[in-house]
Structure formats: C-alpha cells, structure tokens
Design an enzyme around this catalytic site. Structure first.
Site, short mmCIF file in Angstrom:
data_model
loop_
_atom_site.label_atom_id
_atom_site.label_comp_id
_atom_site.label_asym_id
_atom_site.label_seq_id
_atom_site.Cartn_x
_atom_site.Cartn_y
_atom_site.Cartn_z
N LYS A 1 -0.16 -33.73 -27.24
CA LYS A 1 -1.66 -33.34 -27.84
C LYS A 1 -2.49 -34.19 -26.54
CE LYS A 1 -3.70 -35.64 -31.09
NZ LYS A 1 -4.72 -36.40 -30.38
N LYS B 1 -0.34 -38.33 -21.86
CA LYS B 1 0.77 -37.74 -20.95
C LYS B 1 0.19 -38.01 -19.55
CE LYS B 1 -1.22 -33.66 -22.16
NZ LYS B 1 -2.04 -34.30 -23.02
N LYS C 1 -8.23 -30.06 -17.74
CA LYS C 1 -8.99 -31.18 -17.41
C LYS C 1 -8.95 -31.67 -15.98
CE LYS C 1 -8.04 -34.46 -20.41
NZ LYS C 1 -7.77 -35.88 -20.92
N ASP D 1 -1.61 -29.18 -27.15
CA ASP D 1 -2.11 -29.09 -28.70
C ASP D 1 -1.44 -27.67 -29.26
OD1 ASP D 1 -4.16 -30.76 -27.43
OD2 ASP D 1 -4.32 -31.24 -29.54
#
Ligand code: ADP
Ligand code: MG
Length: 291
Positions: free
Chosen positions: A14, A19, A45, A131
């Site tokens: 998530k 990560k 991102k 997610d």
C-alpha cells in the site's frame, strides 16, 4: 513475452508502507554484491529511485512519450548508486487518465527499446503501488513480465488488507503464467507483537516472512541525505538487515500461489488480534498461561 533476461521481481504494497525505501535498498545491496540491477518505479508518484540517484532529476517514461518525440533509453534512465539503472514509469496528468494504463505503456516501451537485451541485468525490480490491484497495476504480475512478487506490509490492518488483495490477484493470474509470491517483507516494526501479526498472516495465507525491518531513524536520516541506507550508513544494523533481505530475495525459489483470506474471515482474524493486543495493554492474562 520473450525469454526473461535476469530475474524480474515485483514489489507491491500500500502507499506509504515503505516499498520504494525497501526496493531501493535491495537494489543498492545487490549492486554492492556485484550484480547488474535495474529498478523501475511503477507508481505515479515517480519517486521510487530518488535515494538511488541522490534526488537527481529523471524524466518519467510517460512524460517523455507525451512530448511526441521518439524516446531513447538515455532520455528516461539515469545510472544511480552502484550502477543501478533507474527508471520511473510516471503517471497520467493528475485527474485525467488511468495510472495503471501508464505502467502498461511504460513496460511496452522498455521492451521496444530492447532495454534488457542491451543492459543484460541480473535483476530487475519493479516498485509497484498496490493499494488496489486494478487491471493496470497488475500488469507486472499478470502478463509474464515478472515471475515473482513480494509484498511490503506492516502490522496495520490496511497494509495487511492490501497484501491480501495482492494475493487475490496472484491467485487469479498465477495459474495462467502470472507471477507467484516470494513472501511478505515486514517493514516499520515497532511493537513486539507486530512481528507475530505479520507472521500469523503469512502462515494463514500459505507464505512466509522474507525479512523484518524495524522502524528506524537511520532510514529517515539516509532519506534526508537523498541516499539509501546501504550508501549513507553501510555499517549500520539496518544496512545488514537490507543486505540479508536482498540475499534472500535474490536466492529464494520458494514461490507460491497464496491463499487469500475471505472478507469475513479476515475481519474475524483481525478482531482476534485486536483482543490479544487489548489483553496485552490491559494486563489481562489467560489463567492457564499464568500458572
Ligand atoms: P512507498 O514507496 O510504499 O509509498 P516509501 O518507501 O516512500 O513508501 O516510504 C514512506 C516513508 O516512510 C519514507 O519517508 C521512508 O523514509 C519511511 N520509511 C520506510 N521504511 C521505514 C523504516 N523501516 N523506518 C523508518 N522510516 C521508514
Ligand atoms: Mg514509493
């Protein structure tokens, strides 16, 4: 999908769970061990490889494609710490388009550019936001791009919930050539029981914990320097933990099709753990255990 050059590993989890931090440290550790590594950020991102390239500017694959000019490998990659080749898939213009489809376009372009034939990596790591494992975000595990996936999770319920969702996707695609699961990477551990919760979830779903990374200031500090822990604090306990994890991920061939927990059972499992933690906090002791 032709023959894979190198081991291709997807790392899911998530948002905000660690990560990119974990993946970058694994890449840095593998590079330090002498391997040729590519890290591909598959998160809109596009900050996956920040700490590998000291926050140096790197145009994303999707931005470069949008410019309309023919894209070359040099336009969309930067060589980072230890020679790790850094790539960011990027995302759609905010509010428009589907981020998942962007991953698909990026991966296709990298294949067209013959990245793997030219770079000949030992390891390719895909850092994928997970997610919700919608069709697009499932591309790396669905279409034979990777044959193995790991999930980064803490003991928080939403992290476990996202991991369980990933297991559903693996369970669906693995029988037709999709990736299998290498394990759970436990990150951000602080309380003693966190480890037990993750181990229990892993055991219940037919997998195992690949490594345990405690929450630490060393991680935050290294990030502030724009570096991985491996680079900024190579002698720290955390650097050792990341090196051990990298070795595990590099060598582990115990890949499984996990058994995700059904929605009602997952709620019940969480409630049981809630009771256990409550008892810990309130000092309630099972009489028989207390004897
Ligand atoms: P993701 O890629 O899953 O969105 P990041 O790797 O960017 O998450 O991590 C989010 C934040 O948490 C970052 O600021 C990172 O430094 C921090 N973080 C991750 N793992 C740890 C850890 N083990 N200890 C301390 N901070 C951590
Ligand atoms: Mg990230």
């Amino acid at each position: 999908m032709g023959e894979r050059i190198g081991k291709h590993i997807a790392i899911y989890g998530k948002g905000g769970i660690g990560k990119s931090t974990t993946t970058s440290n694994i890449s840095a550790a593998l590079a330090g061990a002498g391997y040729k590594v590519v890290q591909i950020g598959c998160d809109p991102k596009s900050d996956s490889t920040n700490t590998l390239r000291g926050n140096r500017y790197l145009p994303t694959v999707l931005d470069s494609m949008r410019d309309g000019n023919a894209v070359k490998l040099d336009d969309i990659s930067v060589t980072g710490f230890g020679g790790v080749l850094c790539i960011e898939s990027g995302g759609p213009v905010p509010g428009v388009g589907c981020a998942g489809r962007g991953i698909n376009a990026a991966v296709t372009l990298l294949q067209e550019l013959k990245l793997f034939e030219e770079f000949r990596p030992d390891f390719v790591l895909y850092d994928v936001l997970g997610d919700v494992v919608c069709g697009g975000f499932a591309v790396p595990i669905r279409d034979g791009i990777t044959d193995r996936a790991y999930v980064v999770a803490s003991s928080d319920f939403m992290a476990i919930y996202a991991a369980n969702n990933l297991f559903k996707a693996i369970n669906k695609y693995a029988p037709t050539g999709g990736a299998r699961l290498g394990g759970v990477i436990a990150n951000g551990l602080s309380a003693g029981y966190s480890k037990s919760i993750i181990d229990d979830f892993a055991a219940k779903t037919g997998t195992r914990t690949a490594g345990y990374i405690p929450r630490s200031l060393v991680v935050s500090q290294s990030e502030l320097y724009g570096k991985t822990v491996i680079e900024a604090n190579p002698d720290s306990e955390h650097a050792r933990i990341y090196r051990d994890l990298a070795k595990y991920v590099a060598e582990n061939e115990n890949l499984v099709i996990p058994s995700p927990i059904g929605p009602n059972d997952l709620r019940e499992w969480a409630r049981d753990w809630g009771d256990k933690i409550y008892n810990l906090e309130t000092g309630v002791v099972n009489t028989r255990e207390a004897i």
